[in-house]
Design a protein around this motif. Structure first.
Motif, PDB file in Angstrom:
ATOM      1  N   GLU A 162       0.849  -0.990  -0.003  1.00  0.00           N
ATOM      2  CA  GLU A 162      -0.097  -0.151   0.074  1.00  0.00           C
ATOM      3  C   GLU A 162       0.886   1.164  -0.089  1.00  0.00           C
ATOM      4  OE1 GLU A 162      -3.523   0.197   3.042  1.00  0.00           O
ATOM      5  OE2 GLU A 162      -2.322  -1.433   3.638  1.00  0.00           O
ATOM      6  N   ASP A 163       0.665   2.198  -0.920  1.00  0.00           N
ATOM      7  CA  ASP A 163       1.171   3.401  -0.783  1.00  0.00           C
ATOM      8  C   ASP A 163       0.193   4.324  -0.187  1.00  0.00           C
ATOM      9  OD1 ASP A 163       2.055   6.029  -0.938  1.00  0.00           O
ATOM     10  OD2 ASP A 163       3.010   5.841  -2.946  1.00  0.00           O
ATOM     11  N   ALA A 164       0.193   4.196   1.207  1.00  0.00           N
ATOM     12  CA  ALA A 164      -0.898   5.005   1.986  1.00  0.00           C
ATOM     13  C   ALA A 164      -0.308   6.381   2.148  1.00  0.00           C
ATOM     14  CB  ALA A 164      -1.144   4.242   3.152  1.00  0.00           C
ATOM     15  N   CYS A 165       0.779   7.049   1.230  1.00  0.00           N
ATOM     16  CA  CYS A 165       1.130   8.493   2.108  1.00  0.00           C
ATOM     17  C   CYS A 165      -0.041   9.468   2.028  1.00  0.00           C
ATOM     18  CB  CYS A 165       2.189   8.721   1.250  1.00  0.00           C
ATOM     19  SG  CYS A 165       3.714   7.531   1.165  1.00  0.00           S
ATOM     20  N   GLN A 166      -1.002   9.290   1.157  1.00  0.00           N
ATOM     21  CA  GLN A 166      -2.322  10.342   1.306  1.00  0.00           C
ATOM     22  C   GLN A 166      -3.424   9.429   2.104  1.00  0.00           C
ATOM     23  OE1 GLN A 166      -2.927  11.760  -2.648  1.00  0.00           O
ATOM     24  NE2 GLN A 166      -0.880  12.093  -3.242  1.00  0.00           N
ATOM     25  N   ALA A 167      -3.322   8.553   2.747  1.00  0.00           N
ATOM     26  CA  ALA A 167      -4.350   7.658   3.382  1.00  0.00           C
ATOM     27  C   ALA A 167      -4.145   7.264   4.746  1.00  0.00           C
ATOM     28  CB  ALA A 167      -4.855   6.684   2.181  1.00  0.00           C
ATOM     29  N   ILE A 168      -3.556   8.018   5.299  1.00  0.00           N
ATOM     30  CA  ILE A 168      -3.732   7.575   6.899  1.00  0.00           C
ATOM     31  C   ILE A 168      -4.819   7.618   7.530  1.00  0.00           C
ATOM     32  CG2 ILE A 168      -2.763   9.894   7.680  1.00  0.00           C
ATOM     33  CD1 ILE A 168      -0.948   8.127   9.770  1.00  0.00           C
ATOM     34  N   GLY A 169      -5.556   6.517   8.064  1.00  0.00           N
ATOM     35  CA  GLY A 169      -6.795   6.769   8.655  1.00  0.00           C
ATOM     36  C   GLY A 169      -7.821   6.226   7.741  1.00  0.00           C
ATOM     37  N   SER A 170      -7.675   6.172   6.356  1.00  0.00           N
ATOM     38  CA  SER A 170      -8.383   5.705   5.482  1.00  0.00           C
ATOM     39  C   SER A 170      -9.007   4.177   5.837  1.00  0.00           C
ATOM     40  CB  SER A 170      -8.023   6.115   4.148  1.00  0.00           C
ATOM     41  OG  SER A 170      -7.850   7.151   3.996  1.00  0.00           O
ATOM     42  N   GLU A 171     -10.329   3.693   5.319  1.00  0.00           N
ATOM     43  CA  GLU A 171     -10.710   2.604   5.503  1.00  0.00           C
ATOM     44  C   GLU A 171     -11.316   1.927   4.549  1.00  0.00           C
ATOM     45  OE1 GLU A 171     -13.106   2.892   9.067  1.00  0.00           O
ATOM     46  OE2 GLU A 171     -11.531   3.581  10.208  1.00  0.00           O
ATOM     47  N   TYR A 172     -11.146   0.553   4.386  1.00  0.00           N
ATOM     48  CA  TYR A 172     -11.857  -0.260   3.341  1.00  0.00           C
ATOM     49  C   TYR A 172     -12.555  -1.316   4.055  1.00  0.00           C
ATOM     50  CZ  TYR A 172     -12.677  -2.851  -1.028  1.00  0.00           C
ATOM     51  OH  TYR A 172     -13.114  -3.747  -1.768  1.00  0.00           O
ATOM     52  N   GLN A 173     -13.868  -1.424   3.828  1.00  0.00           N
ATOM     53  CA  GLN A 173     -14.812  -2.345   4.581  1.00  0.00           C
ATOM     54  C   GLN A 173     -14.456  -2.365   6.093  1.00  0.00           C
ATOM     55  OE1 GLN A 173     -14.284  -6.171   2.246  1.00  0.00           O
ATOM     56  NE2 GLN A 173     -15.354  -5.288   0.299  1.00  0.00           N
ATOM     57  N   GLY A 174     -14.295  -1.282   6.701  1.00  0.00           N
ATOM     58  CA  GLY A 174     -13.915  -1.257   8.081  1.00  0.00           C
ATOM     59  C   GLY A 174     -12.596  -1.579   8.449  1.00  0.00           C
ATOM     60  N   LYS A 175     -11.650  -1.865   7.534  1.00  0.00           N
ATOM     61  CA  LYS A 175     -10.227  -1.997   7.957  1.00  0.00           C
ATOM     62  C   LYS A 175      -9.444  -0.722   7.465  1.00  0.00           C
ATOM     63  CE  LYS A 175      -8.461  -5.836   7.241  1.00  0.00           C
ATOM     64  NZ  LYS A 175      -7.735  -7.113   6.348  1.00  0.00           N
ATOM     65  N   ARG A 176      -8.531  -0.612   8.334  1.00  0.00           N
ATOM     66  CA  ARG A 176      -7.495   0.756   8.023  1.00  0.00           C
ATOM     67  C   ARG A 176      -6.577   0.472   7.025  1.00  0.00           C
ATOM     68  NH1 ARG A 176      -7.693   4.555  13.344  1.00  0.00           N
ATOM     69  NH2 ARG A 176      -9.941   5.346  12.873  1.00  0.00           N
ATOM     70  N   THR A 177      -6.258   1.471   6.449  1.00  0.00           N
ATOM     71  CA  THR A 177      -4.757   1.436   5.598  1.00  0.00           C
ATOM     72  C   THR A 177      -3.637   0.758   6.640  1.00  0.00           C
ATOM     73  OG1 THR A 177      -4.476   3.649   5.907  1.00  0.00           O
ATOM     74  CG2 THR A 177      -5.600   2.861   3.993  1.00  0.00           C
ATOM     75  N   GLY A 178      -2.810   0.212   6.282  1.00  0.00           N
ATOM     76  CA  GLY A 178      -1.699  -0.643   7.047  1.00  0.00           C
ATOM     77  C   GLY A 178      -2.284  -1.860   7.452  1.00  0.00           C
ATOM     78  N   THR A 179      -3.286  -2.449   6.735  1.00  0.00           N
ATOM     79  CA  THR A 179      -3.871  -3.533   7.171  1.00  0.00           C
ATOM     80  C   THR A 179      -4.544  -4.285   5.912  1.00  0.00           C
ATOM     81  OG1 THR A 179      -6.077  -3.157   7.782  1.00  0.00           O
ATOM     82  CG2 THR A 179      -4.425  -3.175   9.440  1.00  0.00           C
TER      83      THR A 179
END
Ligand SMILES: *Cc1c(COP(=O)(O)O)cnc(C)c1O
Length: 385
Positions: A162-179
């Motif tokens: 995941e390049d989550a550099c713009q998406a800290i705290g964002s979620e997909y189906q209740g799971k956060r970026t980072g997971t």
């Protein structure tokens, strides 16, 4: 008299936030000064644990920047010369640059024309026996549609970064970026949703072995001082950055919610001003939390650059993320791409415009931004009549 003029609206302003937290930031600053530990140490370790917990992941390794986080993640996977990594061409340069700097080849896949995120349905066509990973860039704060991407990755046994550099705290189906993948990379560049006071980054993951490898790689490949098992480099995080970011982290959710509320207000103002002819609102998928790192409209009728100039004259900030797709960059000439290779991406590059958004933006300022867009549209329609 200039008194009738409204104050300028900046694209971004960190000062308001810093001022509100000044006492706590100064306290953290003092703590680090008096600890005598400038790089790594307990502040960095605490920040790693807090960020992993925030994401709902097991481990995190801090490093010098988001760009380095991407490089460290892929270096730990032993991605290098001869390997390919799939990613969208519509992202910040570092997404692809990190692949190239490891000697591997970025392989582009066009984006979903509505969300500007990687189109998971076009990924399978680009997989070869050299493909080593898929990079999911969650652009502007909205997650990639992961479900179909997970299926492709599973079929081909490929890890997702995941390049989550713009998406800290964002979620997909209740799971956060980072997971949402094997590893996720975050940036604390000052304008990001969790912004530091300089550069900083983090790899968030759940695999213990990769965690140890990345921790060594960021420190010249050394686990035991002056003994080097693999080729790493210096990509450590300063204790000061960690301490200051720890002050801000508890506010992150509140700030993300404020951004989302502002996005709704922008949507409503666009509707109320009947700006549909000029501006298309951002598409928000129902699959999870959009943290609105950017509020990006699409400007129709080739008017984007004119609107931007008009806003600038009115003292209103705006930005184009990104004006030239990565496959058409000079540095990637050797990849042999042509205009037309990724039509959705190329069209977006000509039409997107980011409007001011930060947690302290006021309704008055938002009204001023959209009011200026409405004035611009009226001028243009009069000229056309
Ligand atoms: C900011 C950003 C990066 C790089 O982060 P730095 O900390 O500036 O190195 C990488 N990818 C995306 C999508 C970004 O927005």
């Amino acid at each position: 008299m200039p008194t009738t003029r409204t104050k300028p609206v900046p694209l971004f302003d960190a000062k308001i936030q810093n001022k509100a937290l000044l006492v706590h930031l100064e306290e953290a600053f003092r703590r680090v000064m008096l600890s005598g530990q400038a790089i790594g140490g307990p502040e960095v370790e605490a920040f790693e644990q807090e960020l992993a917990a925030y994401c709902g992941a097991a481990r995190a390794v801090a490093c010098a920047s988001g760009s380095d986080a991407l490089m460290l993640a892929m270096a730990a996977m032993e991605i290098g010369p001869g390997d390919e990594v799939i990613l969208p061409p519509f992202t910040f340069f570092a997404s692809a640059g990190s692949i190239s700097r490891l000697g591997a080849k970025p392989v582009f896949v066009d984006v979903d024309p509505d969300t500007y995120n990687l189109d998971p349905h076009q990924v399978e066509n680009k997989i070869t026996r050299r493909t080593k990973a898929i990079m999911a860039v969650h652009l502007y704060g909205q997650c990639v549609d992961m479900e179909p991407l997970w299926r492709v990755a599973e079929r081909h046994n490929l890890p997702i970064i995941e390049d989550a550099c713009q998406a800290i705290g964002s979620e997909y189906q209740g799971k956060r970026t980072g997971t949402l993948g094997s590893m996720a990379c975050f940036s604390f560049y000052p304008t990001k949703n969790l912004g530091g006071f300089g550069d900083g980054g983090m790899v968030v993951l759940s695999d213990d072995e990769w965690t140890d490898t990345i921790a060594a790689l960021r420190n010249h490949g050394s686990k035991q001082r002056y003994y080097h098992d693999r080729m790493g480099w210096n990509s450590r995080l300063d204790a000061l950055q960690a301490a200051l970011l720890r002050v801000k982290l508890p506010y992150l959710d509140k700030w993300c919610d404020a951004r989302a509320a502002m996005a709704k207000r922008y949507d409503r103002l666009i509707e109320e001003n009947q700006l549909g002819y000029l501006l298309k609102k951002p598409t928000v998928r129902p699959h999870g939390r959009h943290t609105f790192h950017q509020y990006v409209v699409r400007v129709g009728h080739d008017l984007r650059d004119e609107l931007r100039t008009y806003l600038r004259e009115k003292g209103i900030g705006s930005e184009i993320y990104y004006p030239l797709p990565l496959h058409l960059q000079e540095v990637y000439k050797s990849l042999g791409h042509q205009p037309g290779d990724f039509p959705a991406c190329e069209k977006a590059a000509k039409e997107v415009l980011a409007l001011p958004i930060f947690p302290e933006l006021t309704l008055e300022q938002q009204r001023h931004v959209i009011g200026a867009c409405a004035d611009f549209m009226r001028c243009r329609l009069r000229m056309a009549a």
